[in-house]
Design a protein around this motif. Structure first.
Motif, PDB file in Angstrom:
ATOM      1  N   ASP A  47       0.833  -1.196   0.000  1.00 20.26           N
ATOM      2  CA  ASP A  47       0.000   0.000   0.000  1.00 20.26           C
ATOM      3  C   ASP A  47       0.874   1.255   0.000  1.00 20.26           C
ATOM      4  OD1 ASP A  47      -2.139   1.668   0.115  1.00 20.26           O
ATOM      5  OD2 ASP A  47      -2.412   1.467   2.288  1.00 20.26           O
ATOM      6  N   ASP A  48       1.534   1.486  -1.077  1.00 20.94           N
ATOM      7  CA  ASP A  48       2.306   2.731  -1.169  1.00 20.94           C
ATOM      8  C   ASP A  48       2.309   3.201  -2.623  1.00 20.94           C
ATOM      9  OD1 ASP A  48       4.223   1.268  -2.565  1.00 20.94           O
ATOM     10  OD2 ASP A  48       5.243   0.712  -0.727  1.00 20.94           O
ATOM     11  N   ARG A  49       2.907   4.376  -2.839  1.00 22.07           N
ATOM     12  CA  ARG A  49       2.804   4.933  -4.193  1.00 22.07           C
ATOM     13  C   ARG A  49       3.854   4.370  -5.152  1.00 22.07           C
ATOM     14  NH1 ARG A  49       5.793   8.053  -1.208  1.00 22.07           N
ATOM     15  NH2 ARG A  49       7.594   9.097  -2.119  1.00 22.07           N
ATOM     16  N   ARG A  52       2.025   2.398  -7.873  1.00 23.16           N
ATOM     17  CA  ARG A  52       0.696   2.871  -8.298  1.00 23.16           C
ATOM     18  C   ARG A  52       0.802   3.596  -9.645  1.00 23.16           C
ATOM     19  NH1 ARG A  52      -4.228   3.488  -5.948  1.00 23.16           N
ATOM     20  NH2 ARG A  52      -3.465   2.612  -3.990  1.00 23.16           N
ATOM     21  N   TRP A 351      12.002   1.220  -5.562  1.00 24.27           N
ATOM     22  CA  TRP A 351      12.633   1.880  -4.419  1.00 24.27           C
ATOM     23  C   TRP A 351      14.151   1.932  -4.612  1.00 24.27           C
ATOM     24  CZ3 TRP A 351      15.755   0.236  -0.206  1.00 24.27           C
ATOM     25  CH2 TRP A 351      15.838   1.173   0.825  1.00 24.27           C
ATOM     26  N   ASP A 356      10.419   7.979  -7.316  1.00 20.28           N
ATOM     27  CA  ASP A 356       9.335   8.076  -6.339  1.00 20.28           C
ATOM     28  C   ASP A 356       8.235   7.083  -6.654  1.00 20.28           C
ATOM     29  OD1 ASP A 356      10.405  10.007  -4.786  1.00 20.28           O
ATOM     30  OD2 ASP A 356       9.565  11.654  -5.967  1.00 20.28           O
ATOM     31  N   SER A 357       8.064   6.816  -7.948  1.00 22.22           N
ATOM     32  CA  SER A 357       6.979   5.930  -8.372  1.00 22.22           C
ATOM     33  C   SER A 357       7.316   5.331  -9.733  1.00 22.22           C
ATOM     34  CB  SER A 357       5.685   6.740  -8.490  1.00 22.22           C
ATOM     35  OG  SER A 357       4.804   6.088  -9.359  1.00 22.22           O
TER      36      SER A 357
END
Ligand SMILES: Cc1cc2nc3c(=O)[nH]c(=O)nc-3n(C[C@H](O)[C@H](O)[C@H](O)COP(=O)(O)O)c2cc1C
Length: 380
Positions: A47-49, A52, A351, A356-357
């Motif tokens: 559950d993180d960006r 996504r 990561w 960032d994404s």
């Protein structure tokens, strides 16, 4: 590891159709109990960006989805969502219900990490699928893949696609026109621009005729066996007619991609034909994706499918220009925990890259060759 052991001892002995049915039956309670489903989903999708992506008007918690054919009648998308897929392309659904092709329709080719199928769109019809899509209550994003009935003449195909899309597209999040399955005679001829143009026009008209379906993103799914020029032509047409995107690719009919001896394939004792999915499709699918990205840039949503077996494959597809990535065969061989392991490995990869994404990385490798293409691609 445990799944591999189970696969080599037990699951391989069960027919692929039966294995599917059993797995879905086991998963059913998860989909019905919302808190349980959400809890399982938290376990399977970080559950993180980091992974996504935003596309087609939705926020996808992972770019990983299920390719068409696994949930033909829109019965299992919530279970599949709980396992770690952010979206499911259900279908192919046809206007009228129809039976599978006669004879054997699905075989595993473990040596190739591939499947050979000649199903021919068995499904209960667009009306039945529409009811289930309408009744959904969970968080899985649902696209509907539509096709024509086996007995419909090619000249009448636009009406079939329009009908299936208008029926099953209600409350669907997107609609995909399947003009690339090899198991319905003549269907792949619809991928030629001269036939595709009126077909898309008919579906667009049907979707815009109702408030429920107006504005639903429309995509087209193409074959890996198209020539490069035809891929370009479909990409240009998609832009011209305002499609939302392209799904690439369906299965291939080329047997030379297989390592399984031809005698073994022949021993499956089914009539000629059938489409190959899985590892042997990987390079061609990536090549088609690169070609599409070079042609359309970020003006269309590209959904890459074909031979995706690992987080590394998803990473490579996204960097080559895919916003979303689908799998079927990789999931069948990888087992129920496969989507979870892909999601977590993908998040770690993003990561480690310092981004960032993953969304920042869509298409960053476009225009570069590389990857695992080369010797294998030459077999196509
Ligand atoms: C058993 C089976 C049935 C399929 N049925 C459909 C279908 O009904 N409609 C469709 O568009 N694609 C269908 N496909 C193709 C997949 O959606 C996908 O494009 C192809 O298998 C390549 O992905 P993969 O290598 O991850 O399996 C089917 C594939 C398999 C293996």
């Amino acid at each position: 590891m445990i799944y591999r052991l189970l696969f080599s001892t037990l699951i391989r002995r069960v027919s692929p159709e039966r294995a599917h049915e059993l797995a879905f039956r086991l998963l059913r309670p998860i989909s019905l109990i919302s808190p349980l489903r959400r809890r399982v989903r938290r376990f399977t999708i970080p559950d993180d960006r980091l992974i996504r992506v935003h596309a087609l008007g939705f926020s996808f918690p992972t770019p990983l989805g299920v390719a068409a054919g696994l949930d033909k009648d829109a019965e299992h998308f919530e279970e599949l969502g709980a396992l770690g897929f952010s979206f499911v392309e259900v279908g192919t659904v046809t206007p009228l219900p129809q039976q599978p092709n006669p004879g054997p329709i699905l075989a595993r080719l473990p040596r190739d990490r591939a499947l050979l199928n000649r199903m021919g769109f068995p499904n209960r019809g667009a009306q039945a699928a529409a009811m289930r899509v309408r009744a959904r209550f969970g968080e899985t994003i649902v696209g509907v893949n539509v096709g024509k009935n086996r007995d419909t003449a090619l000249d009448d195909a636009p009406a079939d696609y329009a009908r299936a899309a208008a029926l099953a597209g209600a409350r669907a999040d997107f609609v995909v026109l399947n003009v690339s399955s090899p198991n319905t005679p003549g269907l792949r001829d619809l991928g030629a621009v001269a036939r595709l143009r009126p077909l898309i026009g008919a579906v667009q008209e049907a979707l815009s005729a109702s408030e429920e379906t107006a504005g639903t993103p429309l995509l087209v799914k193409i074959s890996p066996d198209m020539s490069d020029e035809d891929v370009d032509a479909v990409a240009d047409l998609a832009l011209e007619l305002g499609l939302a995107g392209i799904v690439a690719t369906n299965t291939t009919i080329r047997r030379e991609v297989l390592r399984t001896p031809p005698a073994r394939v022949a021993s499956l004792a089914w009539p000629e034909g059938g489409g190959i999915s899985g590892a042997p499709l990987k390079d061609r699918s990536l090549t088609v994706l690169r070609r599409l990205r070079a042609r359309v840039g970020d003006r269309l949503v590209l959904i890459s499918v074909g031979g995706v077996e690992s987080a590394e494959d998803v990473w490579q597809r996204v960097r080559a220009g895919a916003t979303l990535v689908q799998a079927y065969t990789g999931f069948v061989y990888g087992g129920p925990l496969w989507p979870r392991s892909v999601n977590y490995a993908l998040a770690r990869r993003v990561w480690e890259s310092g981004a960032d994404s993953i969304e920042e990385l869509i298409g960053v490798d476009a225009g570069r060759a590389g990857g695992s293409e080369g010797a294998d691609a030459a077999r196509f």
